[in-house]
Write an enzyme that holds these catalytic residues in place. Structure first.
Site, short mmCIF file in Angstrom:
data_model
loop_
_atom_site.label_atom_id
_atom_site.label_comp_id
_atom_site.label_asym_id
_atom_site.label_seq_id
_atom_site.Cartn_x
_atom_site.Cartn_y
_atom_site.Cartn_z
N HIS A 1 0.85 -1.19 0.00
CA HIS A 1 0.00 0.00 0.00
C HIS A 1 0.88 1.23 0.00
O HIS A 1 1.93 1.22 0.64
CB HIS A 1 -0.92 0.01 1.24
CG HIS A 1 -2.07 0.93 1.09
ND1 HIS A 1 -1.98 2.27 1.37
CD2 HIS A 1 -3.33 0.71 0.65
CE1 HIS A 1 -3.14 2.83 1.12
NE2 HIS A 1 -3.98 1.91 0.68
N ASP B 1 -7.96 -5.56 0.20
CA ASP B 1 -8.48 -6.37 -0.90
C ASP B 1 -8.06 -7.82 -0.83
O ASP B 1 -8.51 -8.65 -1.62
CB ASP B 1 -8.03 -5.77 -2.23
CG ASP B 1 -8.74 -4.46 -2.48
OD1 ASP B 1 -9.91 -4.36 -2.10
OD2 ASP B 1 -8.12 -3.54 -3.03
#
Ligand code: CMC
Length: 427
Positions: A306, A363
């Site tokens: 991320h 996710d």
């Protein structure tokens, strides 16, 4: 607030004083606006060191794995709140009283139907279209149906557009699915919760009653909460950029949906599931991990890493728990979950991932939950878009409420210098 300054010394030894701004949380920010007048721009492709705006909505501390909406920690919201209450908080800044919540809930619930003519728009798409392509088109087209409230300079118009988007997104998302499988569209039911109504529109048919499973309803609600906002990510920045020109809200949210679709952003949940299916069994994991680490191979472990979190994504922790709850409820032993758990274990102990602080993100687990619910992977990013709509609207509204300048970045030009033009075409 600003009480500190930094001084930048230019090549000709002139000094430029720049204000240092402090937020209520997070890093200090150097206000570089004075540089433009000195004939200098800053260079920051990918905005890795740039705050593009001031905002009071969401705070992330990527090193500590903290995510706050209007100051409230995401794990507390996911455990003790519901999606509509989180929407109220994001849009209004405070937690609602019971009365305020009821009024908000009723307004959202009473506007879930879409203009009947929009159903014809759906029929213009091929049945095998990707549902994100349809979502993008239909959301943008809402401006053609609701032009009674498109003046972005009028606060009441902005509010009406916000409610319309929030209310109608699940209806359109479910219509995308029904259209793709050739089933009739199912109208919304106002006696159900936001998540329950979405599941109803996805899975009910005119032939038999569909009873919403409360565990799945709660799981869907959590998925929506966990995706509701995430400060200035690619799609939110896209919505702000589009909105800064005064574009109508439906166009701005359609732009956000388009940006979200990419596999490095919202498309990662679909890509993660495809990757887990490709890995298929635990013994194939080392080969995929080797590929992810190979600089000559473009393959990446989807659902890992991320831009902001350099620690465990706090949303992934809740998602992991929900994943187990859903699989238990459905009595499913999912091979993909087994692959996911082992992959997580191997990656978290591998020096490549440890050094780069690559942890599972939101996710990584959401796809397994949605698949267990019977939702096809092509719908995953649509559900993300439906959940993120409130975040996009909150940022769009904040930008308008607080006044804005059109977003107009500059560039470092590296093309030709001026040269004479001679045409090679036959005249
Ligand atoms: N697998 C393997 N290596 C990776 C991965 C990954 N998933 N992510 C980053 N790296 C490596 C990358 O190769 C680079 O290595 P090196 O320093 O040796 O060149 C280093 O880690 C830093 O990567 P980056 O690309 O500079 O980091 P970024 O902040 O620009 O990208 C990201 C962040 C999310 C785009 C990236 O981690 C990625 O592509 N992840 C997979 C896609 C994904 O899961 N996206 C969902 C994000 S969460 C939901 C959302 O917000 O939309």
């Amino acid at each position: 607030m600003t009480d500190k300054k930094v001084t930048l010394t230019l090549q000709d030894n002139t000094a430029v004083e720049l204000d240092v701004m402090h937020g209520t949380l997070g890093q200090d920010v150097v206000d570089v606006r004075a540089l433009g007048n000195k004939g200098l721009f800053t260079f920051d492709p990918g905005f890795t060191s740039t705050a593009s705006c001031e905002s009071k909505i969401t705070f992330i501390d990527g090193d500590e794995g903290i995510l706050l909406h209007r100051g409230f920690p995401i794990d507390q919201l996911a455990t003790h709140s519901n999606y509509l209450e989180v929407c109220y908080i994001l849009l209004n800044g405070e937690a609602p009283t019971q009365e305020q919540f009821e009024e908000f809930r009723v307004t959202v619930t009473r506007h879930t139907m879409i203009h009947e003519q929009i159903t014809r728009l759906f029929h213009g798409f091929r049945r095998d279209s990707h549902p994100m392509a349809v979502m993008c088109g239909v959301t943008g087209a809402l401006a053609a149906f609701y032009h009674d409230s498109l003046d972005v300079n009028i606060e009441r118009h902005r509010e009406i557009a916000a409610f319309r988007l929030l209310s109608k997104m699940p209806t359109m998302a479910a219509m995308c699915y029904k259209y793709s499988i050739g089933q009739p569209f199912v109208y919304p039911r106002n006696d159900l919760s936001y998540a329950g109504n979405f599941l109803h529109m996805m899975f009910a048919t005119p032939c038999e009653e569909y009873k919403v499973n409360p565990v799945l309803e709660r799981a869907m609600d959590r998925i929506l909460i966990l995706h509701a906002d995430h400060e200035q990510n690619a799609s939110t920045s896209t919505v702000r950029t589009a909105g800064s020109s005064g574009a109508n809200p439906f166009a701005c949210i359609a732009a956000g949906i388009a940006s979200l679709w990419g596999p490095a952003h919202g498309g990662a949940n679909e890509a993660t599931l495809r990757m887990l299916e490709e890995i298929s069994t635990v013994d194939h994991i080392p080969e995929f991990v080797r590929r992810a680490k190979d600089k000559n191979d473009s393959f990446r472990l989807m659902g890992f890493g991320h831009r902001v979190y350099k620690n465990y994504d706090p949303r992934a922790t809740v998602m992991r728990e929900t994943c187990h709850e859903v699989l238990n409820e459905l009595g499913m032993k999912d091979d993909l979950l087994e692959v996911a758990m082992e992959l997580e274990h191997i990656a978290l102990n591998d020096p490549y991932f440890i050094e780069r602080k690559l942890y599972p993100n939101v996710d990584f687990y959401s796809g397994i939950i949605l698949k267990a619910m019977g939702i096809p992977s092509s719908m995953f990013t649509v559900i993300f878009a439906m959940a993120r709509t409130v975040g996009w609207i909150a940022h769009w509204k904040e930008m308008h409420d607080e006044g804005m300048k059109i977003a107009r970045p500059r560039q470092l030009y590296t093309g030709y210098t001026e040269r004479p033009f001679t045409s090679a075409l036959k005249k």
